[in-house]
Design a protein around this motif. Structure first.
Motif, short mmCIF file in Angstrom:
data_model
loop_
_atom_site.label_atom_id
_atom_site.label_comp_id
_atom_site.label_asym_id
_atom_site.label_seq_id
_atom_site.Cartn_x
_atom_site.Cartn_y
_atom_site.Cartn_z
N VAL A 126 -3.49 22.38 -16.32
CA VAL A 126 -3.63 20.98 -16.72
C VAL A 126 -4.89 20.34 -16.15
O VAL A 126 -5.56 19.55 -16.81
CB VAL A 126 -2.38 20.17 -16.29
N LEU A 127 -5.23 20.70 -14.90
CA LEU A 127 -6.37 20.08 -14.20
C LEU A 127 -7.26 21.15 -13.57
O LEU A 127 -7.35 21.25 -12.34
CB LEU A 127 -5.87 19.12 -13.12
N PRO A 128 -7.93 21.96 -14.39
CA PRO A 128 -8.67 23.10 -13.83
C PRO A 128 -9.83 22.71 -12.90
O PRO A 128 -10.20 23.51 -12.05
CB PRO A 128 -9.19 23.82 -15.08
N GLU A 129 -10.35 21.51 -13.03
CA GLU A 129 -11.49 21.09 -12.20
C GLU A 129 -11.06 20.44 -10.88
O GLU A 129 -11.90 20.13 -10.04
CB GLU A 129 -12.37 20.10 -12.98
N TRP A 130 -9.78 20.24 -10.71
CA TRP A 130 -9.27 19.54 -9.53
C TRP A 130 -8.75 20.52 -8.49
O TRP A 130 -8.22 21.57 -8.82
CB TRP A 130 -8.14 18.59 -9.93
N ARG A 131 -8.91 20.15 -7.23
CA ARG A 131 -8.34 20.90 -6.12
C ARG A 131 -7.02 20.25 -5.74
O ARG A 131 -6.93 19.02 -5.65
CB ARG A 131 -9.29 20.84 -4.92
N THR B 194 -1.77 11.54 -14.92
CA THR B 194 -2.33 10.65 -15.94
C THR B 194 -3.71 10.15 -15.52
O THR B 194 -4.66 10.17 -16.31
CB THR B 194 -1.38 9.46 -16.19
N MET B 195 -3.83 9.73 -14.26
CA MET B 195 -5.12 9.22 -13.78
C MET B 195 -6.17 10.33 -13.78
O MET B 195 -7.30 10.12 -14.22
CB MET B 195 -4.95 8.63 -12.38
N ALA B 196 -5.82 11.51 -13.30
CA ALA B 196 -6.77 12.62 -13.24
C ALA B 196 -7.24 13.03 -14.64
O ALA B 196 -8.44 13.22 -14.87
CB ALA B 196 -6.14 13.81 -12.52
N CYS B 197 -6.32 13.16 -15.58
CA CYS B 197 -6.69 13.54 -16.95
C CYS B 197 -7.59 12.49 -17.59
O CYS B 197 -8.56 12.82 -18.28
CB CYS B 197 -5.44 13.75 -17.80
N THR B 198 -7.27 11.23 -17.35
CA THR B 198 -8.09 10.15 -17.90
C THR B 198 -9.47 10.14 -17.26
O THR B 198 -10.48 9.94 -17.95
CB THR B 198 -7.37 8.80 -17.72
N MET B 199 -9.54 10.37 -15.97
CA MET B 199 -10.84 10.44 -15.29
C MET B 199 -11.68 11.58 -15.86
O MET B 199 -12.89 11.42 -16.06
CB MET B 199 -10.66 10.60 -13.78
N ASP B 200 -11.05 12.70 -16.13
CA ASP B 200 -11.77 13.83 -16.74
C ASP B 200 -12.37 13.41 -18.10
O ASP B 200 -13.52 13.74 -18.40
CB ASP B 200 -10.85 15.03 -16.94
#
Length: 100
Positions: free
Chosen positions: A16-21, A86-92
């Motif tokens: 879901v969030l491959p760029e996030w740690r 939701t916040m992380a996906c929107t930031m992406d």
């Protein structure tokens, strides 16, 4: 406002969030966004700030010229929740829009 749902134990962060740690010890998502210049970094932060107000979920972040360092967590629950996703996906998505 109702409490956000915590994430399932088997939530697939990498998918879901491959760029996030993900830091499960601190229950935080972390990412550094890098832009062409300060103006684009600030544009990104403005978009995110407006969305955070709508969502009533605010990032811990800092800016240094073209970089925006972000940490997300639902502090009130001491956990990662659907709000963080939701916040992380929107930031992406905002980062892609600003970088286009």
């Amino acid at each position: 406002m109702s409490k956000p749902n915590t994430l399932a134990q088997d939530f697939d962060f990498a998918k879901v969030l491959p760029e996030w740690r993900v830091n499960l010890d601190t229950q935080e998502l972390e990412r550094v966004f890098v832009f062409k210049d300060f103006k684009r970094a600030f544009e990104f932060m403005t978009l995110c700030a407006d969305f955070a107000e709508q969502l009533d979920h605010h990032p811990d972040w800092s800016n240094a010229w073209n970089k925006v360092s972000v940490r997300l967590s639902t502090h009130s629950m001491k956990a990662l929740t659907e709000l963080d996703i939701t916040m992380a996906c929107t930031m992406d998505q905002f980062a892609l829009k600003v970088s286009a």
